[in-house]
Design a protein around this motif. Sequence first.
Motif, PDB file in Angstrom:
ATOM      1  N   ALA A 122       0.850  -1.199   0.000  1.00  0.00           N
ATOM      2  CA  ALA A 122       0.000   0.000   0.000  1.00  0.00           C
ATOM      3  C   ALA A 122       0.885   1.249   0.000  1.00  0.00           C
ATOM      4  CB  ALA A 122      -0.929  -0.020   1.207  1.00  0.00           C
ATOM      5  N   ASP A 123       1.952   1.216   0.802  1.00  0.00           N
ATOM      6  CA  ASP A 123       2.846   2.379   0.895  1.00  0.00           C
ATOM      7  C   ASP A 123       3.657   2.587  -0.382  1.00  0.00           C
ATOM      8  OD1 ASP A 123       1.939   2.753   3.433  1.00  0.00           O
ATOM      9  OD2 ASP A 123       3.673   1.827   4.425  1.00  0.00           O
TER      10      ASP A 123
ATOM     11  N   LEU B  39      -4.446  -8.098  -4.093  1.00  0.00           N
ATOM     12  CA  LEU B  39      -4.135  -9.037  -3.011  1.00  0.00           C
ATOM     13  C   LEU B  39      -4.970 -10.303  -3.174  1.00  0.00           C
ATOM     14  CD1 LEU B  39      -4.089  -6.581   0.042  1.00  0.00           C
ATOM     15  CD2 LEU B  39      -2.151  -7.367  -1.343  1.00  0.00           C
ATOM     16  N   LEU B  40      -4.274 -11.423  -3.284  1.00  0.00           N
ATOM     17  CA  LEU B  40      -4.939 -12.735  -3.316  1.00  0.00           C
ATOM     18  C   LEU B  40      -4.754 -13.337  -1.932  1.00  0.00           C
ATOM     19  CD1 LEU B  40      -3.529 -14.077  -6.720  1.00  0.00           C
ATOM     20  CD2 LEU B  40      -5.639 -12.776  -6.317  1.00  0.00           C
ATOM     21  N   ARG B  41      -5.746 -13.174  -1.091  1.00  0.00           N
ATOM     22  CA  ARG B  41      -5.638 -13.695   0.278  1.00  0.00           C
ATOM     23  C   ARG B  41      -6.076 -15.153   0.264  1.00  0.00           C
ATOM     24  NH1 ARG B  41      -8.172  -8.769   3.875  1.00  0.00           N
ATOM     25  NH2 ARG B  41      -6.296  -7.467   4.004  1.00  0.00           N
TER      26      ARG B  41
ATOM     27  N   ALA C 214      -4.904 -16.905  -9.708  1.00  0.00           N
ATOM     28  CA  ALA C 214      -3.784 -15.979  -9.914  1.00  0.00           C
ATOM     29  C   ALA C 214      -3.602 -15.709 -11.402  1.00  0.00           C
ATOM     30  CB  ALA C 214      -2.505 -16.574  -9.314  1.00  0.00           C
ATOM     31  N   ALA C 215      -3.709 -16.759 -12.218  1.00  0.00           N
ATOM     32  CA  ALA C 215      -3.543 -16.573 -13.663  1.00  0.00           C
ATOM     33  C   ALA C 215      -4.625 -15.653 -14.222  1.00  0.00           C
ATOM     34  CB  ALA C 215      -3.573 -17.938 -14.369  1.00  0.00           C
ATOM     35  N   VAL C 216      -5.847 -15.830 -13.766  1.00  0.00           N
ATOM     36  CA  VAL C 216      -6.952 -14.977 -14.237  1.00  0.00           C
ATOM     37  C   VAL C 216      -6.629 -13.508 -13.960  1.00  0.00           C
ATOM     38  CG1 VAL C 216      -9.369 -14.334 -13.750  1.00  0.00           C
ATOM     39  CG2 VAL C 216      -8.739 -16.750 -14.044  1.00  0.00           C
ATOM     40  N   VAL C 217      -6.139 -13.237 -12.765  1.00  0.00           N
ATOM     41  CA  VAL C 217      -5.831 -11.848 -12.382  1.00  0.00           C
ATOM     42  C   VAL C 217      -4.629 -11.340 -13.173  1.00  0.00           C
ATOM     43  CG1 VAL C 217      -5.032 -10.418 -10.452  1.00  0.00           C
ATOM     44  CG2 VAL C 217      -6.899 -12.047 -10.113  1.00  0.00           C
ATOM     45  N   LEU C 218      -3.604 -12.184 -13.321  1.00  0.00           N
ATOM     46  CA  LEU C 218      -2.385 -11.753 -14.037  1.00  0.00           C
ATOM     47  C   LEU C 218      -2.672 -11.431 -15.498  1.00  0.00           C
ATOM     48  CD1 LEU C 218       0.090 -14.386 -12.563  1.00  0.00           C
ATOM     49  CD2 LEU C 218       0.214 -11.907 -12.210  1.00  0.00           C
ATOM     50  N   LEU C 219      -3.656 -12.097 -16.072  1.00  0.00           N
ATOM     51  CA  LEU C 219      -3.937 -11.887 -17.495  1.00  0.00           C
ATOM     52  C   LEU C 219      -4.781 -10.641 -17.747  1.00  0.00           C
ATOM     53  CD1 LEU C 219      -4.491 -15.598 -18.552  1.00  0.00           C
ATOM     54  CD2 LEU C 219      -2.614 -14.087 -19.247  1.00  0.00           C
ATOM     55  N   ASP C 220      -5.362 -10.084 -16.717  1.00  0.00           N
ATOM     56  CA  ASP C 220      -6.163  -8.861 -16.889  1.00  0.00           C
ATOM     57  C   ASP C 220      -6.007  -7.981 -15.648  1.00  0.00           C
ATOM     58  OD1 ASP C 220      -7.914  -6.978 -17.811  1.00  0.00           O
ATOM     59  OD2 ASP C 220      -9.724  -8.215 -17.586  1.00  0.00           O
TER      60      ASP C 220
ATOM     61  N   HIS D  64      -8.461  -5.808 -11.973  1.00  0.00           N
ATOM     62  CA  HIS D  64      -8.385  -6.225 -10.569  1.00  0.00           C
ATOM     63  C   HIS D  64      -7.551  -5.265  -9.715  1.00  0.00           C
ATOM     64  CE1 HIS D  64     -10.184 -10.055 -11.816  1.00  0.00           C
ATOM     65  NE2 HIS D  64      -9.356 -10.011 -12.846  1.00  0.00           N
ATOM     66  N   THR D  65      -7.244  -4.082 -10.254  1.00  0.00           N
ATOM     67  CA  THR D  65      -6.411  -3.140  -9.507  1.00  0.00           C
ATOM     68  C   THR D  65      -7.086  -2.763  -8.192  1.00  0.00           C
ATOM     69  OG1 THR D  65      -5.571  -2.238 -11.566  1.00  0.00           O
ATOM     70  CG2 THR D  65      -5.260  -0.882  -9.599  1.00  0.00           C
ATOM     71  N   GLY D  66      -6.336  -2.902  -7.100  1.00  0.00           N
ATOM     72  CA  GLY D  66      -6.854  -2.505  -5.782  1.00  0.00           C
ATOM     73  C   GLY D  66      -7.735  -3.550  -5.128  1.00  0.00           C
ATOM     74  N   ALA D  67      -8.013  -4.636  -5.840  1.00  0.00           N
ATOM     75  CA  ALA D  67      -8.917  -5.646  -5.262  1.00  0.00           C
ATOM     76  C   ALA D  67      -8.215  -6.433  -4.154  1.00  0.00           C
ATOM     77  CB  ALA D  67      -9.398  -6.605  -6.350  1.00  0.00           C
TER      78      ALA D  67
END
Length: 285
Positions: free
Chosen positions: A128-129, A136-138, A180-186, A190-193
């Motif tokens: 965040a800083d 974030l994939l928790r 993770a792959a789904v997020v990495l490809l677009d 997912h910015t800030g999610a």
Amino acid sequence: MSVVVTGATGHLGRLVVESLLERGLPAEEITATGRDTAKLADLAERGVTTARADFDDPASLRAAFAGAETLLLVSGSEVGKRTPQHRNAIEAAKEAGVGHLVYTSVLRADRSTLSLAPEHKATEEMLADSGLPHTLLRNGFYSEVFSTQMEQAREQGVFVGSAGEGRVSSASRPDYAEAAAVVLLDPAAHTGAVYELAGDQAWTYADLAAAIGQVLGREVAYEDLSEDDHRAALIGAGLDEGTAGFVVGIDTGIREDELYEESGVLSKLIGRPTTPIVDTLRAGV
Ligand SMILES: NC(=O)c1ccc[n+]([C@@H]2O[C@H](COP(=O)([O-])OP(=O)(O)OC[C@H]3O[C@@H](n4cnc5c(N)ncnc54)[C@H](OP(=O)(O)O)[C@@H]3O)[C@@H](O)[C@H]2O)c1
């Protein structure tokens, strides 16, 4: 696009690389990294770029991350060292001009009482800083880690713990890797999610005993112990005090539903139900 994956010499990172390839990202747009690139030789043969990246060696990180539009930072495996290591990775990502960083954290990292959580929380705060666009994939627990209970039950028909009737919403590593792959490809989508990722079906240790029994084809029981008795049993089985305390701490977290999550975000991201634990356990037999 160009995607860099850390921890590709490990289980999750490798599955993410495989998932990116399966989803059609050309091999030459992927850089798989780890401390020992010899472990990545087969990926290199398939056209994936490989690079050495050691969280304790900032120069290696800057070189490996250079030019990456998107970076997956798979949390390191050296518990206790991860905050400075992840700081190195985030600083290197900034210096290398990475466009978007995706980090594998732990379920509800900001408020979890699990002993694993503080390093993830610190990493999330550093991100965040940093001002880097990130996601974030928790991740909840991997179903694969419960093969330990299966091994115990295979020998004795029983496994012990101190999780009471706490529920675990575990999913398989391939499920988390695909997310993770789904997020990495677009990444822009997912910015800030902050995604709390977990399996669709929650289970207790009694349910786990039934699932293990199904896989092993024998009667399996779960014996619930007090924390003290559980710790003593683990030490009696040869674990050192620190490891026994860690394992008991996980069960305390489970008892308090720290690993229970019903958001269903993981299955929504991957567009299919998550893998039932019985299937993951059976695949590991
Ligand atoms: N949610 C869960 O149930 C669960 C369970 C276990 C772990 N985890 C977390 O999830 C991560 C991925 O899980 P996994 O099953 O893939 O673990 P894993 O197979 O142990 O892989 C860990 C990866 O981290 C890399 N790594 C460790 N220290 C490093 C360093 N100093 N510099 C660069 N890379 C380093 C390892 O590289 P090497 O090949 O060089 O060792 C390996 O590629 C783990 O590291 C841990 O943070 C989550």
